[in-house]
Design a protein around this motif. Structure first.
Motif, PDB file in Angstrom:
ATOM      1  N   ASP A 158      12.397  12.254  -3.795  1.00  0.00           N
ATOM      2  CA  ASP A 158      12.730  11.115  -2.928  1.00  0.00           C
ATOM      3  C   ASP A 158      11.629  10.066  -2.903  1.00  0.00           C
ATOM      4  OD1 ASP A 158      10.766  12.382  -1.488  1.00  0.00           O
ATOM      5  OD2 ASP A 158      11.950  12.646   0.345  1.00  0.00           O
ATOM      6  N   THR A 159      10.580  10.224  -3.720  1.00  0.00           N
ATOM      7  CA  THR A 159       9.425   9.327  -3.606  1.00  0.00           C
ATOM      8  C   THR A 159       8.945   8.839  -4.964  1.00  0.00           C
ATOM      9  OG1 THR A 159       8.702  10.465  -1.584  1.00  0.00           O
ATOM     10  CG2 THR A 159       7.078   9.087  -2.703  1.00  0.00           C
ATOM     11  N   LEU A 160       8.895   7.512  -5.086  1.00  0.00           N
ATOM     12  CA  LEU A 160       8.309   6.874  -6.267  1.00  0.00           C
ATOM     13  C   LEU A 160       7.007   6.203  -5.839  1.00  0.00           C
ATOM     14  CD1 LEU A 160       8.457   5.827  -9.243  1.00  0.00           C
ATOM     15  CD2 LEU A 160       9.655   3.814  -8.322  1.00  0.00           C
ATOM     16  N   VAL A 161       5.906   6.625  -6.428  1.00  0.00           N
ATOM     17  CA  VAL A 161       4.603   6.056  -6.081  1.00  0.00           C
ATOM     18  C   VAL A 161       4.384   4.769  -6.881  1.00  0.00           C
ATOM     19  CG1 VAL A 161       2.112   6.442  -6.085  1.00  0.00           C
ATOM     20  CG2 VAL A 161       3.684   8.326  -5.530  1.00  0.00           C
ATOM     21  N   LEU A 162       3.869   3.751  -6.184  1.00  0.00           N
ATOM     22  CA  LEU A 162       3.644   2.441  -6.802  1.00  0.00           C
ATOM     23  C   LEU A 162       2.155   2.123  -6.909  1.00  0.00           C
ATOM     24  CD1 LEU A 162       6.217   0.161  -4.894  1.00  0.00           C
ATOM     25  CD2 LEU A 162       6.587   1.534  -6.957  1.00  0.00           C
ATOM     26  N   VAL A 163       1.716   1.817  -8.109  1.00  0.00           N
ATOM     27  CA  VAL A 163       0.403   1.194  -8.305  1.00  0.00           C
ATOM     28  C   VAL A 163       0.684  -0.288  -8.502  1.00  0.00           C
ATOM     29  CG1 VAL A 163      -1.588   1.007  -9.829  1.00  0.00           C
ATOM     30  CG2 VAL A 163      -0.668   3.257  -9.220  1.00  0.00           C
ATOM     31  N   SER A 164       0.260  -1.083  -7.537  1.00  0.00           N
ATOM     32  CA  SER A 164       0.867  -2.406  -7.372  1.00  0.00           C
ATOM     33  C   SER A 164       0.522  -3.412  -8.463  1.00  0.00           C
ATOM     34  CB  SER A 164       0.478  -2.968  -6.007  1.00  0.00           C
ATOM     35  OG  SER A 164       0.989  -2.134  -4.983  1.00  0.00           O
TER      36      SER A 164
END
Lengths: 266, 266
Positions: free
Chosen positions: A86-92
């Motif tokens: 349920d989680t997508l990590v973002l490196v902006s």
């Protein structure tokens, strides 16, 4: 990523052998293995996919680059959904070449989240903005603190956009404990990651994250902060470390589970 | 330090040739040359000593080490006074070996300042706490932001303790402009230093500060922040850079003055 020397099947085997029941995956090895095949592999192994890393890189100025970044992040959402996380990590993303405008870059991230948040929600995926250590502000991530990450996330519903708390990135920040409380109160702690801080940093400062217990970070104190903020999700260990990658992956996984038990509270 | 390949007499000559009228000195070359001799040299050359770098390293736990650090900082105050500068820059110190207690280390700095502030005042010297980039928090300076530096400084009179604002250390921090205003309102901006941020960072992350204009920092914007806060003192250029040190020092000084004119406002 901690044991990236292992193939996905080796990883699934090693996790089962070590009693590890959840794993955070990265897009590149998943894509190389095939998203559906990877999803079946981890499902059959009884493993939960805690998060997918990583989307992001949303700071480009040119319309073509922005459109490509949005499209790639939609694919990342699709992949996360297919893997059952349920989680997508973002490196902006960092500053575009030649730009010195940090506030402008941060606003372009907000613009992108306005498009990606609803898309992620439709697919049952939450976006987790990961503030990266300020030493990455120029070339990797203009979101350097939990304060900044929450200022961005709170423009959107919590089930669309929250934050990733990684000890490696926030440990130096005396405002981080209060920001963790703020994030928890808003149900926006979407994952919690551990790595230790060791010196000297290597050239490029990417692959020198310390094995748990080897460095300067009071990991148990940070665990207490997120738990006091109501976080009950998984605790991930994410070590980019050339030394660990040069060793046998199963041995590193075993060592890491031992260190985890020694440096966290039950 | 930008042209540390020059001896002090060479530096004095080169400054005169380049129209540079002030210089920030470091303790080691001054001590090697002799403090009185160095003071006479720069005075005869018509150079103002803007600051002396550096005191600090005030985080030790053991009483013997603390006493030695205090004694060394008193000597640094004496040297600053002998050189005719009113500002001693402090690099506060990292975590003692084995310690993970950042708040405790910061409190020990405050304890030391309570001893050193009055001593400095008696000698006409102000202490300038320099927040260092968070990537140095473990091994060099547990004071990572202007907010933290001012929280420490404001426990003491402004003519005893203020801050050093260095673009290299604060450029990533969206709270820094407001903190510069806070520092200016309290008459606590004791020096302003320029360096640019270039990547990739070198191993150890000490000697990769960018020549003005080569990196990601909007130097003119930071100059505007300190000037809007009432700062009218000198602007120092402090580049630790292996590439610059490998070149002819006079050439580097000339280049640096040209870059300074190109990337700051008159």
């Amino acid at each position: 990523m901690t044991v990236k020397q292992l193939s996905l099947p080796e990883l699934a085997d090693a996790c089962a052998a070590s009693g590890v029941t959840g794993v955070g995956l990265w897009r590149e090895p998943v894509q190389a293995y095939g998203v559906r095949a990877a999803a079946k592999l981890v499902r059959d192994a009884g493993l939960t996919v805690t998060t997918l890393c990583r989307g992001g890189f949303l700071t480009a100025i040119s319309p073509a680059e922005r459109a490509e970044a949005i499209a790639d992040n939609r694919r990342a959402v699709d992949e996360a959904a297919a893997l059952g996380t349920d989680t997508l990590v973002l490196v902006s993303g960092g500053l575009p070449a030649g730009s010195k405008d940090l506030p402008g870059a941060r606003e372009r991230i907000a613009d992108a989240l306005a498009e990606l948040g609803p898309y992620a929600e439709e697919h049952g995926v939450r976006l987790a903005i990961e503030p990266l250590h300020p030493m990455y502000a120029a070339d990797r991530c203009v979101v350097s603190t939990l304060t900044q990450a929450l200022d961005l996330a709170e423009r959107f519903p919590a089930h669309q956009v929250g934050v990733a708390v990684d000890t490696y990135h926030v440990w130096w920040d005396d405002q981080a404990p209060a920001q963790i409380a703020r994030a928890g109160a808003g149900d926006r702690i979407h994952t919690f990651q551990l790595a230790d801080w060791t010196t000297p940093l290597p050239e490029g400062v990417l692959n020198g994250r310390g094995q748990l217990g080897d460095g300067a970070i009071d990991l148990r104190a940070w665990q207490a902060h997120v738990e006091a903020a109501g976080y009950t999700g998984p605790i991930e260990v994410e070590l980019f470390n050339d030394g660990l990658w040069a060793r046998d992956g199963r041995e590193v996984l075993t060592e890491t589970t031992e260190r985890f038990r020694a440096h966290t509270s039950p």
